[in-house]
Each structure stands twice: as C-alpha cells, then as structure tokens.
Write a protein that holds these residues in place. Structure first.
Motif, PDB file in Angstrom:
ATOM      1  N   GLY A  33      98.339 100.983  27.231  1.00  0.00           N
ATOM      2  CA  GLY A  33      99.471 101.894  27.160  1.00  0.00           C
ATOM      3  C   GLY A  33     100.395 101.859  28.355  1.00  0.00           C
ATOM      4  O   GLY A  33     101.246 102.736  28.496  1.00  0.00           O
ATOM      5  N   TRP A  34     100.254 100.868  29.228  1.00  0.00           N
ATOM      6  CA  TRP A  34     101.114 100.732  30.402  1.00  0.00           C
ATOM      7  C   TRP A  34     101.798  99.380  30.351  1.00  0.00           C
ATOM      8  O   TRP A  34     101.247  98.412  29.846  1.00  0.00           O
ATOM      9  CB  TRP A  34     100.304 100.844  31.695  1.00  0.00           C
ATOM     10  N   GLU A  35     103.018  99.315  30.879  1.00  0.00           N
ATOM     11  CA  GLU A  35     103.748  98.048  30.938  1.00  0.00           C
ATOM     12  C   GLU A  35     104.562  97.981  32.214  1.00  0.00           C
ATOM     13  O   GLU A  35     104.874  99.015  32.801  1.00  0.00           O
ATOM     14  CB  GLU A  35     104.648  97.875  29.716  1.00  0.00           C
ATOM     15  N   THR A  36     104.904  96.774  32.630  1.00  0.00           N
ATOM     16  CA  THR A  36     105.722  96.617  33.824  1.00  0.00           C
ATOM     17  C   THR A  36     107.135  97.127  33.549  1.00  0.00           C
ATOM     18  O   THR A  36     107.554  97.258  32.399  1.00  0.00           O
ATOM     19  CB  THR A  36     105.803  95.147  34.263  1.00  0.00           C
ATOM     20  N   ILE A  37     107.861  97.369  34.594  1.00  0.00           N
ATOM     21  CA  ILE A  37     109.251  97.820  34.469  1.00  0.00           C
ATOM     22  C   ILE A  37     110.074  96.777  33.726  1.00  0.00           C
ATOM     23  O   ILE A  37     110.884  97.108  32.859  1.00  0.00           O
ATOM     24  CB  ILE A  37     109.844  98.131  35.863  1.00  0.00           C
ATOM     25  N   GLN A  38     109.848  95.514  34.033  1.00  0.00           N
ATOM     26  CA  GLN A  38     110.599  94.439  33.365  1.00  0.00           C
ATOM     27  C   GLN A  38     110.292  94.376  31.877  1.00  0.00           C
ATOM     28  O   GLN A  38     111.200  94.180  31.064  1.00  0.00           O
ATOM     29  CB  GLN A  38     110.300  93.091  34.025  1.00  0.00           C
ATOM     30  N   LEU A  39     109.033  94.543  31.495  1.00  0.00           N
ATOM     31  CA  LEU A  39     108.690  94.535  30.070  1.00  0.00           C
ATOM     32  C   LEU A  39     109.291  95.741  29.355  1.00  0.00           C
ATOM     33  O   LEU A  39     109.747  95.629  28.214  1.00  0.00           O
ATOM     34  CB  LEU A  39     107.176  94.495  29.876  1.00  0.00           C
ATOM     35  N   ALA A  40     109.303  96.896  30.029  1.00  0.00           N
ATOM     36  CA  ALA A  40     109.915  98.092  29.440  1.00  0.00           C
ATOM     37  C   ALA A  40     111.399  97.848  29.193  1.00  0.00           C
ATOM     38  O   ALA A  40     111.939  98.207  28.135  1.00  0.00           O
ATOM     39  CB  ALA A  40     109.714  99.296  30.358  1.00  0.00           C
ATOM     40  N   TYR A  41     112.055  97.227  30.154  1.00  0.00           N
ATOM     41  CA  TYR A  41     113.478  96.883  30.005  1.00  0.00           C
ATOM     42  C   TYR A  41     113.693  95.955  28.809  1.00  0.00           C
ATOM     43  O   TYR A  41     114.568  96.191  27.970  1.00  0.00           O
ATOM     44  CB  TYR A  41     113.981  96.244  31.292  1.00  0.00           C
ATOM     45  N   LYS A  42     112.892  94.921  28.714  1.00  0.00           N
ATOM     46  CA  LYS A  42     113.049  93.951  27.629  1.00  0.00           C
ATOM     47  C   LYS A  42     112.720  94.569  26.270  1.00  0.00           C
ATOM     48  O   LYS A  42     113.382  94.284  25.278  1.00  0.00           O
ATOM     49  CB  LYS A  42     112.163  92.738  27.875  1.00  0.00           C
ATOM     50  N   ARG A  43     111.685  95.399  26.228  1.00  0.00           N
ATOM     51  CA  ARG A  43     111.227  95.965  24.955  1.00  0.00           C
ATOM     52  C   ARG A  43     112.170  97.036  24.433  1.00  0.00           C
ATOM     53  O   ARG A  43     112.452  97.104  23.238  1.00  0.00           O
ATOM     54  CB  ARG A  43     109.817  96.543  25.131  1.00  0.00           C
ATOM     55  N   ARG A  44     112.684  97.896  25.317  1.00  0.00           N
ATOM     56  CA  ARG A  44     113.470  99.044  24.866  1.00  0.00           C
ATOM     57  C   ARG A  44     114.940  98.999  25.265  1.00  0.00           C
ATOM     58  O   ARG A  44     115.727  99.836  24.852  1.00  0.00           O
ATOM     59  CB  ARG A  44     112.856 100.342  25.385  1.00  0.00           C
ATOM     60  N   GLY A  45     115.310  98.049  26.119  1.00  0.00           N
ATOM     61  CA  GLY A  45     116.707  97.938  26.506  1.00  0.00           C
ATOM     62  C   GLY A  45     117.175  98.994  27.492  1.00  0.00           C
ATOM     63  O   GLY A  45     118.372  99.199  27.664  1.00  0.00           O
ATOM     64  N   ILE A  46     116.247  99.659  28.141  1.00  0.00           N
ATOM     65  CA  ILE A  46     116.608 100.638  29.168  1.00  0.00           C
ATOM     66  C   ILE A  46     116.779  99.865  30.471  1.00  0.00           C
ATOM     67  O   ILE A  46     115.895  99.100  30.862  1.00  0.00           O
ATOM     68  CB  ILE A  46     115.523 101.723  29.315  1.00  0.00           C
ATOM     69  N   LEU A  47     117.882 100.060  31.139  1.00  0.00           N
ATOM     70  CA  LEU A  47     118.154  99.320  32.359  1.00  0.00           C
ATOM     71  C   LEU A  47     117.092  99.577  33.428  1.00  0.00           C
ATOM     72  O   LEU A  47     116.581 100.704  33.547  1.00  0.00           O
ATOM     73  CB  LEU A  47     119.525  99.701  32.916  1.00  0.00           C
ATOM     74  N   VAL A  48     116.782  98.542  34.187  1.00  0.00           N
ATOM     75  CA  VAL A  48     115.810  98.662  35.269  1.00  0.00           C
ATOM     76  C   VAL A  48     116.230  99.787  36.213  1.00  0.00           C
ATOM     77  O   VAL A  48     115.402 100.589  36.643  1.00  0.00           O
ATOM     78  CB  VAL A  48     115.662  97.320  36.010  1.00  0.00           C
ATOM     79  N   ARG A  49     117.492  99.877  36.521  1.00  0.00           N
ATOM     80  CA  ARG A  49     118.017 100.927  37.399  1.00  0.00           C
ATOM     81  C   ARG A  49     117.691 102.313  36.833  1.00  0.00           C
ATOM     82  O   ARG A  49     117.304 103.227  37.561  1.00  0.00           O
ATOM     83  CB  ARG A  49     119.528 100.747  37.565  1.00  0.00           C
ATOM     84  N   GLN A  50     117.831 102.492  35.514  1.00  0.00           N
ATOM     85  CA  GLN A  50     117.518 103.782  34.896  1.00  0.00           C
ATOM     86  C   GLN A  50     116.034 104.099  34.983  1.00  0.00           C
ATOM     87  O   GLN A  50     115.657 105.253  35.195  1.00  0.00           O
ATOM     88  CB  GLN A  50     117.973 103.794  33.431  1.00  0.00           C
ATOM     89  N   ILE A  51     115.201 103.096  34.820  1.00  0.00           N
ATOM     90  CA  ILE A  51     113.749 103.307  34.917  1.00  0.00           C
ATOM     91  C   ILE A  51     113.379 103.707  36.339  1.00  0.00           C
ATOM     92  O   ILE A  51     112.638 104.672  36.555  1.00  0.00           O
ATOM     93  CB  ILE A  51     112.990 102.047  34.466  1.00  0.00           C
ATOM     94  N   ILE A  52     113.912 102.990  37.318  1.00  0.00           N
ATOM     95  CA  ILE A  52     113.623 103.306  38.714  1.00  0.00           C
ATOM     96  C   ILE A  52     114.156 104.686  39.071  1.00  0.00           C
ATOM     97  O   ILE A  52     113.469 105.476  39.734  1.00  0.00           O
ATOM     98  CB  ILE A  52     114.177 102.210  39.643  1.00  0.00           C
TER      99      ILE A  52
END
Length: 89
Positions: A33-52
């Motif tokens: 149930g955990w993923e890297t920030i980069q995978l989250a970006y690729k999977r859901r299209g949420i910008l890395v900046r927004q995740i951080i």
C-alpha cells in the motif's frame, strides 16, 4: 543526464531528502500500500511538487523504506494519494 527534466544541485537534493525523512515513519519492504513519489506521480498524474507540498503541510504522511536509500526511499500511501487527487480537483 538526458532523461532528467530539471537538474538539481546535489546539496539541494540532499536537503530535500533530509527534510522529507525528518517526520517519515518507518515502512518495511513487505508493507503493502505504499509507493514512491515518482510512482504516485506517474500513476495519478499529481505533480511531484504537489505531493511534496502535501507532505510539508502534513496532508500526506511520508514513509521511509528501510531497504532503500535517498529520495527513492521516501514513500506515500497509495490510498492517501488517491484521496489527495480527489481533494485537489
């Protein structure tokens, strides 16, 4: 490197990783149930900046994989990323 869109100074990258790790909770490699920030970006299209930013604002909890080093060791919950996308719409 040609595949990197925006180059970072090494010092700035180390500071970012240190910041993200500061409040990260330990996450084992076997914990689902955990993923890297980069995978989250690729999977859901949420910008890395927004995740951080969401981690910085305590909207998302960061995890730290015990088996990975540096930025790639920072992970977020898949369910939290899915919820973040719905909030940001």
């Amino acid at each position: 490197m040609p595949t990197i869109k925006s180059l970072w100074r090494v010092f700035d990258g180390l500071i970012l990783v240190e910041e993200l790790e500061r409040n990260a909770i330990p996450v084992s490699a076997e914990m689902p149930g955990w993923e890297t920030i980069q995978l989250a970006y690729k999977r859901r299209g949420i910008l890395v900046r927004q995740i951080i930013d969401a981690i910085r604002e305590a909207v998302l909890v960061a995890g730290k994989r015990q088996d990975a080093f540096g930025y790639h060791g920072i992970v977020v919950k898949v369910s939290s990323i899915d919820g973040l996308r719905e909030q940001r719409r």
